[in-house]
Structure formats: C-alpha cells, structure tokens
Design a protein around this motif. Sequence first.
Motif, PDB file in Angstrom:
ATOM      1  N   UNK A  31     -27.473  10.495   6.365  1.00  0.00           N
ATOM      2  CA  UNK A  31     -28.534  10.012   4.527  1.00  0.00           C
ATOM      3  C   UNK A  31     -29.769   9.497   5.016  1.00  0.00           C
ATOM      4  N   UNK A  32     -30.205   9.032   5.999  1.00  0.00           N
ATOM      5  CA  UNK A  32     -31.805   8.394   6.223  1.00  0.00           C
ATOM      6  C   UNK A  32     -32.650   9.416   6.630  1.00  0.00           C
ATOM      7  N   UNK A  33     -31.904  10.311   7.591  1.00  0.00           N
ATOM      8  CA  UNK A  33     -32.615  11.051   8.100  1.00  0.00           C
ATOM      9  C   UNK A  33     -33.899  11.808   7.694  1.00  0.00           C
ATOM     10  N   UNK A  34     -34.999  11.918   8.575  1.00  0.00           N
ATOM     11  CA  UNK A  34     -36.636  12.690   7.859  1.00  0.00           C
ATOM     12  C   UNK A  34     -36.007  13.585   8.535  1.00  0.00           C
ATOM     13  N   UNK A  35     -36.121  15.304   8.145  1.00  0.00           N
ATOM     14  CA  UNK A  35     -35.410  15.633   8.340  1.00  0.00           C
ATOM     15  C   UNK A  35     -36.592  17.334   8.300  1.00  0.00           C
ATOM     16  N   UNK A  36     -36.506  18.395   9.798  1.00  0.00           N
ATOM     17  CA  UNK A  36     -37.330  19.034  10.213  1.00  0.00           C
ATOM     18  C   UNK A  36     -37.107  20.445   9.179  1.00  0.00           C
ATOM     19  N   UNK A  42     -23.251  19.405  12.596  1.00  0.00           N
ATOM     20  CA  UNK A  42     -23.835  17.678  12.898  1.00  0.00           C
ATOM     21  C   UNK A  42     -24.934  17.834  12.696  1.00  0.00           C
ATOM     22  N   UNK A  43     -25.902  18.707  13.060  1.00  0.00           N
ATOM     23  CA  UNK A  43     -27.485  18.637  12.883  1.00  0.00           C
ATOM     24  C   UNK A  43     -28.249  19.952  12.165  1.00  0.00           C
ATOM     25  N   UNK A  44     -27.781  20.403  11.859  1.00  0.00           N
ATOM     26  CA  UNK A  44     -28.458  22.144  10.776  1.00  0.00           C
ATOM     27  C   UNK A  44     -27.594  22.911   9.987  1.00  0.00           C
ATOM     28  N   UNK A  45     -28.228  23.047   9.463  1.00  0.00           N
ATOM     29  CA  UNK A  45     -27.805  23.237   7.886  1.00  0.00           C
ATOM     30  C   UNK A  45     -28.856  24.650   7.738  1.00  0.00           C
ATOM     31  N   UNK A  49     -34.455  31.952   2.272  1.00  0.00           N
ATOM     32  CA  UNK A  49     -33.746  30.406   2.867  1.00  0.00           C
ATOM     33  C   UNK A  49     -34.676  30.080   3.627  1.00  0.00           C
ATOM     34  N   UNK A  50     -33.554  28.238   4.456  1.00  0.00           N
ATOM     35  CA  UNK A  50     -34.418  27.564   4.996  1.00  0.00           C
ATOM     36  C   UNK A  50     -32.745  27.136   5.819  1.00  0.00           C
ATOM     37  N   UNK A  51     -33.382  26.513   6.676  1.00  0.00           N
ATOM     38  CA  UNK A  51     -32.537  25.609   7.868  1.00  0.00           C
ATOM     39  C   UNK A  51     -33.760  24.317   7.692  1.00  0.00           C
ATOM     40  N   UNK A  52     -32.853  23.316   8.243  1.00  0.00           N
ATOM     41  CA  UNK A  52     -32.358  21.821   8.124  1.00  0.00           C
ATOM     42  C   UNK A  52     -31.886  21.354   9.700  1.00  0.00           C
ATOM     43  N   UNK A  53     -33.051  20.195  10.359  1.00  0.00           N
ATOM     44  CA  UNK A  53     -32.489  20.304  11.499  1.00  0.00           C
ATOM     45  C   UNK A  53     -32.492  19.662  12.129  1.00  0.00           C
ATOM     46  N   UNK A  54     -31.584  18.870  12.803  1.00  0.00           N
ATOM     47  CA  UNK A  54     -31.666  17.035  12.991  1.00  0.00           C
ATOM     48  C   UNK A  54     -30.785  16.657  12.028  1.00  0.00           C
TER      49      UNK A  54
END
Length: 139
Positions: free
Chosen positions: A55-60, A31-34, A46-51
């Motif tokens: 769909x309206x999130x600003x993700x680090x 639910x929080x990490x890709x 590679x890439x990791x996206x958190x938080x």
Amino acid sequence: MSKKVMAAAGVLVSALALSLSTAGSANAADGFTVVRGCGTTGAYGDMSATNWHGPDATIPIKFTLTDTVGDGNSVRIRLVSKDVWGKIHYWPWRTNSQGRGKTSTWNTTASHQNGLFDIGIQVARVNSDGTTKNHCTDW
C-alpha cells in the motif's frame, strides 16, 4: 503498554492484514501487476499498474483510452483508489478529444499518503459542457 502504543499497533496490524489480503487477491494476481478495463457507450479504457508491492508503493501506471463513437463528445479516464480506511479517492480525469477511433495513452505514477489498498478505473463519455453522459467503473 500505553493506550497510544496499543492503538498504533492495532492500526499497523489492520494495515498489514489489508495489505496481505490485497496482495493475494485479483487486485494483484502475481503480486506486482494490476490490469483494469471497462467500456461504456462511446468509450473504452484500460489501465495497467506494475510493481505494486504494498500500500505504500509508488506504482507506474499506463492508461489507454479510445473514443468509439463519432458523436462529437470527448471521453475520459481516471484512477480510483481506496485507502487504509476504505475511503475512495477520485484522481484527476485525463481526456481524449481526438474523435472516433482515436486512442490516447498516458504513462504516470500513483501513490497516496493513506495507502493504495485497492485500485481501479473509471471511463466516461462527456457532454460539451463537461458533464458526464455515461460511465463505467472497474475495480
């Protein structure tokens, strides 16, 4: 109910359904990490996206890109995303031109006015004129 209100309600229900299906899928297993990664001849990224909570999130996002072949070509990586209508958005490339065995890392954020319903990466090796020699994509 007016047609405009009914249409807006339909869009909202569709967006919510897509959001719920994305949150429960491999796109965001917890639910929080890709995490995405792929390799092509000469490059691995590679890439990791958190938080990522919707769909309206600003993700680090953290990108890592390694040049794996000593051929004088640069390698690059970028985010790709799909919006609420399934349209693919190709984000700007980030380039590693340090040479074989060298890794570049970038920390950034992403958000999109039409939502982030699916995210992935593209990794490429480029010729000296900037054209793509080969690439891979991971959704």
